[in-house]
Design a protein around this motif. Structure first.
Motif, mmCIF file in Angstrom:
data_model
loop_
_atom_site.group_PDB
_atom_site.id
_atom_site.type_symbol
_atom_site.label_atom_id
_atom_site.label_comp_id
_atom_site.label_asym_id
_atom_site.label_seq_id
_atom_site.Cartn_x
_atom_site.Cartn_y
_atom_site.Cartn_z
ATOM 1 N N ARG A 28 -3.822 8.918 8.473
ATOM 2 C CA ARG A 28 -4.901 9.734 7.892
ATOM 3 C C ARG A 28 -4.802 11.168 8.411
ATOM 4 N NH1 ARG A 28 -10.451 10.106 6.185
ATOM 5 N NH2 ARG A 28 -10.659 7.896 5.656
ATOM 6 N N ALA A 29 -4.626 11.318 9.738
ATOM 7 C CA ALA A 29 -4.546 12.649 10.333
ATOM 8 C C ALA A 29 -3.341 13.418 9.793
ATOM 9 C CB ALA A 29 -4.468 12.540 11.853
ATOM 10 N N LEU A 30 -2.222 12.735 9.639
ATOM 11 C CA LEU A 30 -1.012 13.385 9.129
ATOM 12 C C LEU A 30 -1.219 13.890 7.707
ATOM 13 C CD1 LEU A 30 2.624 12.107 9.536
ATOM 14 C CD2 LEU A 30 1.805 12.846 7.312
ATOM 15 N N LEU A 31 -1.776 13.046 6.860
ATOM 16 C CA LEU A 31 -1.979 13.428 5.465
ATOM 17 C C LEU A 31 -2.984 14.561 5.342
ATOM 18 C CD1 LEU A 31 -1.965 9.877 3.852
ATOM 19 C CD2 LEU A 31 -0.284 11.689 3.433
ATOM 20 N N GLU A 32 -4.037 14.499 6.141
ATOM 21 C CA GLU A 32 -5.035 15.558 6.084
ATOM 22 C C GLU A 32 -4.452 16.878 6.577
ATOM 23 O OE1 GLU A 32 -8.239 13.837 8.291
ATOM 24 O OE2 GLU A 32 -9.097 12.839 6.517
ATOM 25 N N ALA A 33 -3.516 16.808 7.533
ATOM 26 C CA ALA A 33 -2.885 18.022 8.048
ATOM 27 C C ALA A 33 -1.970 18.666 7.020
ATOM 28 C CB ALA A 33 -2.105 17.705 9.323
ATOM 29 N N THR A 34 -1.369 17.835 6.143
ATOM 30 C CA THR A 34 -0.476 18.388 5.119
ATOM 31 C C THR A 34 -1.238 18.991 3.955
ATOM 32 O OG1 THR A 34 -0.319 16.321 3.832
ATOM 33 C CG2 THR A 34 1.265 16.630 5.642
ATOM 34 N N ALA A 35 -2.530 18.689 3.867
ATOM 35 C CA ALA A 35 -3.373 19.178 2.760
ATOM 36 C C ALA A 35 -2.856 18.716 1.406
ATOM 37 C CB ALA A 35 -3.477 20.708 2.796
ATOM 38 N N VAL A 36 -2.158 17.568 1.389
ATOM 39 C CA VAL A 36 -1.642 17.055 0.122
ATOM 40 C C VAL A 36 -2.759 16.548 -0.780
ATOM 41 C CG1 VAL A 36 -1.269 14.729 1.044
ATOM 42 C CG2 VAL A 36 0.042 15.499 -0.943
ATOM 43 N N GLY A 37 -3.859 16.132 -0.178
ATOM 44 C CA GLY A 37 -4.956 15.594 -0.964
ATOM 45 C C GLY A 37 -6.099 15.170 -0.067
ATOM 46 N N GLU A 38 -6.948 14.349 -0.605
ATOM 47 C CA GLU A 38 -8.143 13.894 0.096
ATOM 48 C C GLU A 38 -8.046 12.393 0.356
ATOM 49 O OE1 GLU A 38 -12.954 13.461 -0.810
ATOM 50 O OE2 GLU A 38 -11.562 14.173 -2.359
ATOM 51 N N VAL A 39 -8.110 12.003 1.641
ATOM 52 C CA VAL A 39 -8.131 10.584 1.984
ATOM 53 C C VAL A 39 -9.548 10.079 1.759
ATOM 54 C CG1 VAL A 39 -7.773 8.850 3.776
ATOM 55 C CG2 VAL A 39 -6.262 10.848 3.664
ATOM 56 N N VAL A 40 -9.731 9.300 0.696
ATOM 57 C CA VAL A 40 -11.076 8.870 0.311
ATOM 58 C C VAL A 40 -11.490 7.567 0.976
ATOM 59 C CG1 VAL A 40 -10.999 10.082 -1.885
ATOM 60 C CG2 VAL A 40 -10.185 7.711 -1.762
ATOM 61 N N GLY A 41 -10.554 6.901 1.659
ATOM 62 C CA GLY A 41 -10.905 5.664 2.336
ATOM 63 C C GLY A 41 -9.708 5.056 3.030
ATOM 64 N N ASP A 42 -9.969 4.196 3.984
ATOM 65 C CA ASP A 42 -8.891 3.435 4.619
ATOM 66 C C ASP A 42 -9.370 2.024 4.887
ATOM 67 O OD1 ASP A 42 -10.390 3.649 7.100
ATOM 68 O OD2 ASP A 42 -9.455 5.592 7.413
ATOM 69 N N LEU A 43 -8.461 1.082 4.746
ATOM 70 C CA LEU A 43 -8.784 -0.336 4.872
ATOM 71 C C LEU A 43 -7.841 -0.999 5.852
ATOM 72 C CD1 LEU A 43 -9.055 -1.232 1.058
ATOM 73 C CD2 LEU A 43 -10.956 -0.719 2.599
ATOM 74 N N THR A 44 -8.389 -1.865 6.689
ATOM 75 C CA THR A 44 -7.546 -2.702 7.545
ATOM 76 C C THR A 44 -7.402 -4.103 6.967
ATOM 77 O OG1 THR A 44 -9.477 -3.295 8.884
ATOM 78 C CG2 THR A 44 -8.129 -1.446 9.653
ATOM 79 N N ASN A 45 -8.175 -4.406 5.940
ATOM 80 C CA ASN A 45 -8.130 -5.718 5.297
ATOM 81 C C ASN A 45 -7.762 -5.532 3.828
ATOM 82 O OD1 ASN A 45 -8.490 -8.261 4.259
ATOM 83 N ND2 ASN A 45 -10.505 -8.590 5.182
ATOM 84 N N GLY A 46 -6.557 -5.950 3.456
ATOM 85 C CA GLY A 46 -6.090 -5.764 2.091
ATOM 86 C C GLY A 46 -6.882 -6.518 1.056
ATOM 87 N N THR A 47 -7.610 -7.554 1.456
ATOM 88 C CA THR A 47 -8.385 -8.321 0.476
ATOM 89 C C THR A 47 -9.503 -7.477 -0.138
ATOM 90 O OG1 THR A 47 -9.833 -9.215 2.200
ATOM 91 C CG2 THR A 47 -7.875 -10.514 1.616
ATOM 92 N N ASP A 48 -9.838 -6.341 0.507
ATOM 93 C CA ASP A 48 -10.894 -5.472 -0.020
ATOM 94 C C ASP A 48 -10.356 -4.432 -0.993
ATOM 95 O OD1 ASP A 48 -12.744 -6.760 1.630
ATOM 96 O OD2 ASP A 48 -12.373 -5.391 3.302
ATOM 97 N N ILE A 49 -9.076 -4.468 -1.295
ATOM 98 C CA ILE A 49 -8.438 -3.379 -2.020
ATOM 99 C C ILE A 49 -8.999 -3.187 -3.425
ATOM 100 C CG2 ILE A 49 -6.512 -4.872 -2.720
ATOM 101 C CD1 ILE A 49 -6.370 -1.093 -2.105
ATOM 102 N N ILE A 50 -9.215 -4.271 -4.174
ATOM 103 C CA ILE A 50 -9.637 -4.099 -5.567
ATOM 104 C C ILE A 50 -11.044 -3.502 -5.658
ATOM 105 C CG2 ILE A 50 -10.063 -5.238 -7.763
ATOM 106 C CD1 ILE A 50 -7.101 -4.920 -6.989
ATOM 107 N N PRO A 51 -12.050 -4.072 -4.972
ATOM 108 C CA PRO A 51 -13.372 -3.429 -5.044
ATOM 109 C C PRO A 51 -13.366 -2.002 -4.515
ATOM 110 C CG PRO A 51 -13.340 -5.225 -3.430
ATOM 111 C CD PRO A 51 -12.099 -5.338 -4.212
ATOM 112 N N ALA A 52 -12.556 -1.738 -3.478
ATOM 113 C CA ALA A 52 -12.496 -0.372 -2.938
ATOM 114 C C ALA A 52 -11.864 0.574 -3.948
ATOM 115 C CB ALA A 52 -11.702 -0.365 -1.635
ATOM 116 N N ALA A 53 -10.796 0.126 -4.610
ATOM 117 C CA ALA A 53 -10.121 0.977 -5.595
ATOM 118 C C ALA A 53 -11.036 1.256 -6.788
ATOM 119 C CB ALA A 53 -8.823 0.316 -6.055
#
Length: 221
Positions: A28-53
């Motif tokens: 997250r820190a790396l991506l935010e430093a590159t200013a490539v875009g906006e990190v809108v969320g992060d998940l440690t549990n992949g089972t939450d991916i569909i509702p999060a997306a």
């Protein structure tokens, strides 16, 4: 994925998925430093991916993939099927053709090497958000070496064992469980076990769905 009309009007929306919180925070820190875009969320549990997306509507989901993890392949298939406007980018330490083929067949739009420079990762995120397919330099080298050595693609569904692929071919040809057992000199129970594993790995509900995707991949007569 972003349409051509809005590609330059807003930042790339990024969702991160990784089961290691320390790595997740660093990414997250790396991506935010590159200013490539906006990190809108992060998940440690992949089972939450569909509702999060569905809730966050990211342009790009970044998955970690290193150990032939069939759970990750299934998640990539789900996000590709259920959220087609979201592109999947895979981060990997491996750059062999088998790894690339597995994630691309699952629906990923590209692979990036974990040791890549931040700018290279940023360019990969931007590329897949525009609908392009991209491989990091190390990954691309591995793919080219594979074709130089083999001259052809590996068999489809690399997540399957060779015996599972044979069973799937027979399913694609319309063989019943009993007929597969007779053809391969197996018990029907063993064939059912193979079918259960195949359905789980390909994330299909039954042999009809398995037969369809198998024939689309060129398996069966």
């Amino acid at each position: 994925m972003r349409g051509a009309g809005d590609a330059s009007t807003r930042p790339v929306r990024i969702l991160l998925v990784n089961d290691h919180p320390v790595f997740l925070a660093g990414l997250r820190a790396l991506l935010e430093a590159t200013a490539v875009g906006e990190v809108v969320g992060d998940l440690t549990n992949g089972t939450d991916i569909i509702p999060a997306a569905r809730r966050l509507r990211p342009d790009v989901v970044i998955f970690d993939f290193d150990d032939d993890d069939n759970d990750v392949l299934m998640l990539i298939r789900r996000i590709s099927r259920e959220c087609p406007q979201t592109a999947v980018l895979v981060l990997t330490r491996r750059h062999d053709y088998r790894t690339v083929a597995a994630v691309v067949r699952a629906g990923a739009r590209g692979c990036a090497f974990k040791a890549a420079r931040p700018g290279d990762l940023a360019r990969a995120v931007e590329a897949v958000s525009r609908g392009e397919v991209i491989f990091g330099a190390h990954v691309a080298d591995g793919v080219l070496r594979h074709f130089d050595a083999a001259g052809a693609e590996q068999p489809p569904f690399p997540e399957l064992t060779e015996r599972e692929r044979v069973v799937l071919c027979l399913v694609a040809d319309g063989y019943s469980t009993a007929a597969i057992a007779g053809e391969l000199a197996l018990t029907t129970k063993t064939v059912r076990n193979y079918l259960s594993k195949i359905f789980a790995k390909l994330e299909v509900r039954d042999r009809a769905e398995a037969a369809v995707i198998a024939r689309r991949a060129g398996l069966g007569g």
